[in-house]
Design a protein around this motif. Sequence first.
Motif, PDB file in Angstrom:
ATOM      1  N   PRO A  45       0.846  -1.214   0.000  1.00 13.42           N
ATOM      2  CA  PRO A  45       0.000   0.000   0.000  1.00 13.42           C
ATOM      3  C   PRO A  45       0.869   1.246   0.000  1.00 13.42           C
ATOM      4  O   PRO A  45       2.008   1.215   0.453  1.00 13.42           O
ATOM      5  N   PRO A  46       0.356   2.299  -0.546  1.00 14.88           N
ATOM      6  CA  PRO A  46       1.145   3.538  -0.580  1.00 14.88           C
ATOM      7  C   PRO A  46       1.458   4.043   0.812  1.00 14.88           C
ATOM      8  O   PRO A  46       0.885   3.601   1.799  1.00 14.88           O
TER       9      PRO A  46
ATOM     10  N   GLU B 247      -0.007  -4.448   8.884  1.00 23.31           N
ATOM     11  CA  GLU B 247      -1.436  -4.123   8.988  1.00 23.31           C
ATOM     12  C   GLU B 247      -1.976  -3.620   7.671  1.00 23.31           C
ATOM     13  O   GLU B 247      -3.087  -3.977   7.253  1.00 23.31           O
ATOM     14  N   ALA B 248      -1.161  -2.799   6.962  1.00 20.03           N
ATOM     15  CA  ALA B 248      -1.616  -2.286   5.666  1.00 20.03           C
ATOM     16  C   ALA B 248      -1.746  -3.422   4.653  1.00 20.03           C
ATOM     17  O   ALA B 248      -2.688  -3.443   3.853  1.00 20.03           O
TER      18      ALA B 248
ATOM     19  N   TRP C 289      -5.004  -4.604   2.657  1.00 23.76           N
ATOM     20  CA  TRP C 289      -5.035  -4.726   1.191  1.00 23.76           C
ATOM     21  C   TRP C 289      -5.522  -6.101   0.770  1.00 23.76           C
ATOM     22  O   TRP C 289      -6.271  -6.231  -0.203  1.00 23.76           O
ATOM     23  N   MET C 290      -5.114  -7.135   1.501  1.00 24.81           N
ATOM     24  CA  MET C 290      -5.567  -8.486   1.188  1.00 24.81           C
ATOM     25  C   MET C 290      -7.072  -8.605   1.393  1.00 24.81           C
ATOM     26  O   MET C 290      -7.772  -9.232   0.584  1.00 24.81           O
ATOM     27  N   GLU C 291      -7.576  -8.020   2.466  1.00 28.50           N
ATOM     28  CA  GLU C 291      -9.033  -8.061   2.702  1.00 28.50           C
ATOM     29  C   GLU C 291      -9.776  -7.315   1.610  1.00 28.50           C
ATOM     30  O   GLU C 291     -10.828  -7.763   1.126  1.00 28.50           O
ATOM     31  N   GLN C 292      -9.216  -6.174   1.173  1.00 30.21           N
ATOM     32  CA  GLN C 292      -9.847  -5.417   0.101  1.00 30.21           C
ATOM     33  C   GLN C 292      -9.870  -6.211  -1.194  1.00 30.21           C
ATOM     34  O   GLN C 292     -10.864  -6.244  -1.918  1.00 30.21           O
ATOM     35  N   ALA C 293      -8.704  -6.879  -1.524  1.00 27.94           N
ATOM     36  CA  ALA C 293      -8.662  -7.678  -2.738  1.00 27.94           C
ATOM     37  C   ALA C 293      -9.639  -8.841  -2.658  1.00 27.94           C
ATOM     38  O   ALA C 293     -10.247  -9.225  -3.663  1.00 27.94           O
ATOM     39  N   LYS C 294      -9.768  -9.404  -1.471  1.00 29.31           N
ATOM     40  CA  LYS C 294     -10.715 -10.509  -1.295  1.00 29.31           C
ATOM     41  C   LYS C 294     -12.139 -10.065  -1.534  1.00 29.31           C
ATOM     42  O   LYS C 294     -12.935 -10.761  -2.186  1.00 29.31           O
TER      43      LYS C 294
END
Length: 540
Positions: A471-472, A494-495, A499-504
């Motif tokens: 993540p940025p 944590e970021a 990001w993994m949860e968002q991609a999921k």
Amino acid sequence: MNDLGELLHKLGVARIAAMAVVAIMLLGFFAFLMIRSTTPQLAPLYTGLEFDDSAAIISELGTMGIPHEIRGEGDTILIPRDQITSVRMSLAQNGLPRRGQIGYEIFDQQNTLGATSFVQNINHVRALEGELARTISSLARVRTARVHLVLPERELFRREHKEPSASIVLSVRGQLSSGEIRSVQHLVASAIEGLSPNGVSVVDDNGNLLASGQNGDEMSATAQAMEERVLGVENRMRSRIEELLANVVGAGRARVQVSAELDLNRSTRTSEIFDPESQVVRSTQIRETGDQSEGAGNLGEVTVANELPGAGENNANGGGSSHSSSTLEETLNYEISRTTETAVTEAGAIRRMSVAVVVDGSYTYDNAGNATYQPRSQEEIDQISALVRSAMGYDAARGDQIEVINMPFAERPDIQIGTAQPGMFDFTRDDLMKFAEMAVTLLIGLALVLFIMRPLVKKVLAPEERPLALPPADVVPEEVLPDDTAALIKAREEASQAWMEQAKSLGEQQVKTLKMVGELVEENPKQATLVIRDWLNRAA
């Protein structure tokens, strides 16, 4: 070109470099194998050459166009193994190598028309010396030989003449026996007219006198011959006994020493025997003689009896008288039998012989291969003694001695008794070197494939791994200081989790969308067909 550029860009610099390295290594390895297989195997043509012979041979090889190689200090020349025989025959036709000696070919290199008798005699001596040196050098135990001849010329009108002589310098392998030295002497003496073997002196390259070469030294020659005869008897008897015992106790398991005392005196005895009991009448001679005489009345006869006193009266009264006698003689000649014997006793009869035999014991091997020594029984020793007595021709009357002892040898034999010797094939040294070279090449090839080519090929064929984009930086909380490493790592974790949860969640939405589209297509297939045709027409 665009497709090629795209492919190269897709492969990446690392993959292209790995592929180039693999290709270069494969090409180099196969080129090495091809060059090695096509390169002829070199083998020594001649070794221990003189510099003159080496230079002449190299010149001939260059003329014939044969590849060669020089080893050592120029005394060894190597050529392809399959051409050694033909090249040696060609060089021999040209008189090479000469081994530093000139033979009868010296007369082929000059014009004898204008040569003087002195030059001809010198060349004759040089040719004899060269030919004899070549012949002696052909012996197995002789490396090089040098011969010097002294051939005195017989002067005219002189009865006395000097005997020829010769001196030989030998470079030998090991040490020559007395028999081999005498063979060299007889070889040279037989080749020179009027030369006696005792007139040939032999010296080795270390300066040791092997034969004195003194003419008329018959005593030393006789003593040497007798010594050789004793050694010959001892060696023949030892080899006979060792060969017999090798079949009983095994090869190398018995040591035999023989000491022989020979009668070296040569005697001749002549005897003449008469037998008085054996008589034969040889001849008989009988002679018989007789004598008869009568008295006459003739008065006119003048005899001694007539002159005696009263002779006239007697004659007148008696008138005459007669006398007769006979002798018988017989001669008998007898012949007595006679025997004449001539006995010649040659030198070399065995006067006394002593034999000493040392026999090794037997060995037993356990499962681990450890050997245990076991002495032989007295019965075996007695049997061995009986065999040795029979082999040597034991004679107690002449004082022969025999001793058989069982003792462990210092060096234990590696092969057990009764087992077959290892090895079914006999390989030469060249075959072993060739096998070793093939094994080394195979190992190098396997190491190249397993440790270099395999990892490179695996790296080329492996799919390119694209790391997940972090993540940025603005996602990271601002309260985290850059110098706080632990906190920064925790924030990045944590970021990444966010990001993994968002991609999921995005993936789940896409799945739901695809499922919904699929249901719409199943419910309205005609409309879906029209929509797809419209897309295809637009793409065209």
